[in-house]
Design a protein around this motif. Structure first.
Motif, PDB file in Angstrom:
ATOM      1  N   ALA A 192       0.838  -1.205   0.000  1.00 58.34           N
ATOM      2  CA  ALA A 192       0.000   0.000   0.000  1.00 58.34           C
ATOM      3  C   ALA A 192       0.868   1.249   0.000  1.00 58.34           C
ATOM      4  O   ALA A 192       0.568   2.225  -0.694  1.00 58.34           O
ATOM      5  N   GLY A 193       1.953   1.233   0.755  1.00 53.73           N
ATOM      6  CA  GLY A 193       2.876   2.365   0.792  1.00 53.73           C
ATOM      7  C   GLY A 193       3.510   2.628  -0.567  1.00 53.73           C
ATOM      8  O   GLY A 193       3.664   3.779  -0.978  1.00 53.73           O
ATOM      9  N   LYS A 194       3.856   1.567  -1.262  1.00 53.91           N
ATOM     10  CA  LYS A 194       4.435   1.728  -2.604  1.00 53.91           C
ATOM     11  C   LYS A 194       3.403   2.293  -3.580  1.00 53.91           C
ATOM     12  O   LYS A 194       3.723   3.151  -4.402  1.00 53.91           O
ATOM     13  N   ARG A 195       2.163   1.809  -3.495  1.00 49.35           N
ATOM     14  CA  ARG A 195       1.103   2.351  -4.370  1.00 49.35           C
ATOM     15  C   ARG A 195       0.842   3.820  -4.074  1.00 49.35           C
ATOM     16  O   ARG A 195       0.736   4.646  -4.989  1.00 49.35           O
ATOM     17  N   LEU A 196       0.770   4.156  -2.792  1.00 49.15           N
ATOM     18  CA  LEU A 196       0.545   5.537  -2.393  1.00 49.15           C
ATOM     19  C   LEU A 196       1.679   6.427  -2.887  1.00 49.15           C
ATOM     20  O   LEU A 196       1.439   7.489  -3.474  1.00 49.15           O
ATOM     21  N   GLY A 197       2.897   5.989  -2.667  1.00 48.46           N
ATOM     22  CA  GLY A 197       4.055   6.775  -3.095  1.00 48.46           C
ATOM     23  C   GLY A 197       4.090   7.000  -4.594  1.00 48.46           C
ATOM     24  O   GLY A 197       4.343   8.117  -5.061  1.00 48.46           O
ATOM     25  N   ALA A 198       3.814   5.960  -5.350  1.00 48.49           N
ATOM     26  CA  ALA A 198       3.821   6.084  -6.818  1.00 48.49           C
ATOM     27  C   ALA A 198       2.725   7.049  -7.273  1.00 48.49           C
ATOM     28  O   ALA A 198       2.944   7.869  -8.171  1.00 48.49           O
ATOM     29  N   TYR A 199       1.567   6.969  -6.649  1.00 48.79           N
ATOM     30  CA  TYR A 199       0.463   7.850  -7.024  1.00 48.79           C
ATOM     31  C   TYR A 199       0.801   9.305  -6.711  1.00 48.79           C
ATOM     32  O   TYR A 199       0.583  10.203  -7.532  1.00 48.79           O
ATOM     33  N   LEU A 200       1.346   9.546  -5.520  1.00 52.81           N
ATOM     34  CA  LEU A 200       1.713  10.909  -5.147  1.00 52.81           C
ATOM     35  C   LEU A 200       2.817  11.448  -6.038  1.00 52.81           C
ATOM     36  O   LEU A 200       2.810  12.622  -6.412  1.00 52.81           O
ATOM     37  N   ARG A 201       3.760  10.603  -6.394  1.00 52.46           N
ATOM     38  CA  ARG A 201       4.850  11.038  -7.294  1.00 52.46           C
ATOM     39  C   ARG A 201       4.267  11.439  -8.641  1.00 52.46           C
ATOM     40  O   ARG A 201       4.648  12.456  -9.227  1.00 52.46           O
ATOM     41  N   GLN A 202       3.344  10.653  -9.150  1.00 49.28           N
ATOM     42  CA  GLN A 202       2.703  10.977 -10.427  1.00 49.28           C
ATOM     43  C   GLN A 202       1.902  12.276 -10.303  1.00 49.28           C
ATOM     44  O   GLN A 202       1.935  13.121 -11.188  1.00 49.28           O
ATOM     45  N   ALA A 203       1.197  12.441  -9.193  1.00 47.50           N
ATOM     46  CA  ALA A 203       0.394  13.647  -8.988  1.00 47.50           C
ATOM     47  C   ALA A 203       1.283  14.887  -8.882  1.00 47.50           C
ATOM     48  O   ALA A 203       0.870  15.986  -9.273  1.00 47.50           O
ATOM     49  N   ARG A 204       2.490  14.728  -8.380  1.00 48.21           N
ATOM     50  CA  ARG A 204       3.421  15.857  -8.259  1.00 48.21           C
ATOM     51  C   ARG A 204       3.837  16.363  -9.628  1.00 48.21           C
ATOM     52  O   ARG A 204       4.091  17.547  -9.815  1.00 48.21           O
ATOM     53  N   GLY A 205       3.892  15.467 -10.601  1.00 51.49           N
ATOM     54  CA  GLY A 205       4.253  15.869 -11.960  1.00 51.49           C
ATOM     55  C   GLY A 205       5.625  16.511 -12.026  1.00 51.49           C
ATOM     56  O   GLY A 205       6.590  15.967 -11.495  1.00 51.49           O
ATOM     57  N   ASP A 206       5.688  17.688 -12.645  1.00 52.34           N
ATOM     58  CA  ASP A 206       6.964  18.380 -12.834  1.00 52.34           C
ATOM     59  C   ASP A 206       7.336  19.291 -11.672  1.00 52.34           C
ATOM     60  O   ASP A 206       8.383  19.922 -11.706  1.00 52.34           O
ATOM     61  N   ARG A 207       6.466  19.366 -10.675  1.00 53.30           N
ATOM     62  CA  ARG A 207       6.782  20.220  -9.522  1.00 53.30           C
ATOM     63  C   ARG A 207       7.976  19.656  -8.774  1.00 53.30           C
ATOM     64  O   ARG A 207       8.145  18.440  -8.653  1.00 53.30           O
ATOM     65  N   LYS A 208       8.804  20.530  -8.267  1.00 52.56           N
ATOM     66  CA  LYS A 208       9.992  20.101  -7.531  1.00 52.56           C
ATOM     67  C   LYS A 208       9.590  19.522  -6.177  1.00 52.56           C
ATOM     68  O   LYS A 208       8.692  20.043  -5.517  1.00 52.56           O
ATOM     69  N   PRO A 209      10.260  18.449  -5.771  1.00 48.28           N
ATOM     70  CA  PRO A 209       9.934  17.845  -4.479  1.00 48.28           C
ATOM     71  C   PRO A 209      10.012  18.844  -3.320  1.00 48.28           C
ATOM     72  O   PRO A 209       9.152  18.845  -2.438  1.00 48.28           O
TER      73      PRO A 209
END
Length: 83
Positions: free
Chosen positions: A8-25
């Motif tokens: 679940a943590g990996k799915r959440l992380g991947a989704y949030l990373r995708q949602a971040r798009g080109d924005r800087k971390p």
């Protein structure tokens, strides 16, 4: 931590990373009042069970409904929208 929590943590992380798009971390982390390292750990799944307030802050910054994140973390619940 259970294998289900890690997955679940990996799915959440991947989704949030995708949602971040080109924005800087660092930009997203600052807006969510978390450290860039915490965001990095969440996005990579190393922090599989972040605090609810952290997830809620990221959802707000990334304009992602919390219901979507719940469905990603707990797909077996088959959450349905009410309304």
């Amino acid at each position: 931590m259970t294998p289900q929590q890690r997955a679940a943590g990996k799915r959440l992380g991947a989704y949030l990373r995708q949602a971040r798009g080109d924005r800087k971390p660092a930009e997203v982390a600052h807006a969510a009042s978390i450290s860039p390292e915490t965001l990095r750990k969440i996005e990579t799944g190393r922090l599989a069970t972040p605090a609810f307030t952290t997830v809620a802050a990221l959802a707000a910054v990334l304009a992602v409904p919390l219901e979507d994140l719940a469905q990603i973390c707990l797909p077996e619940l088959n959450l349905q929208q009410t309304g």
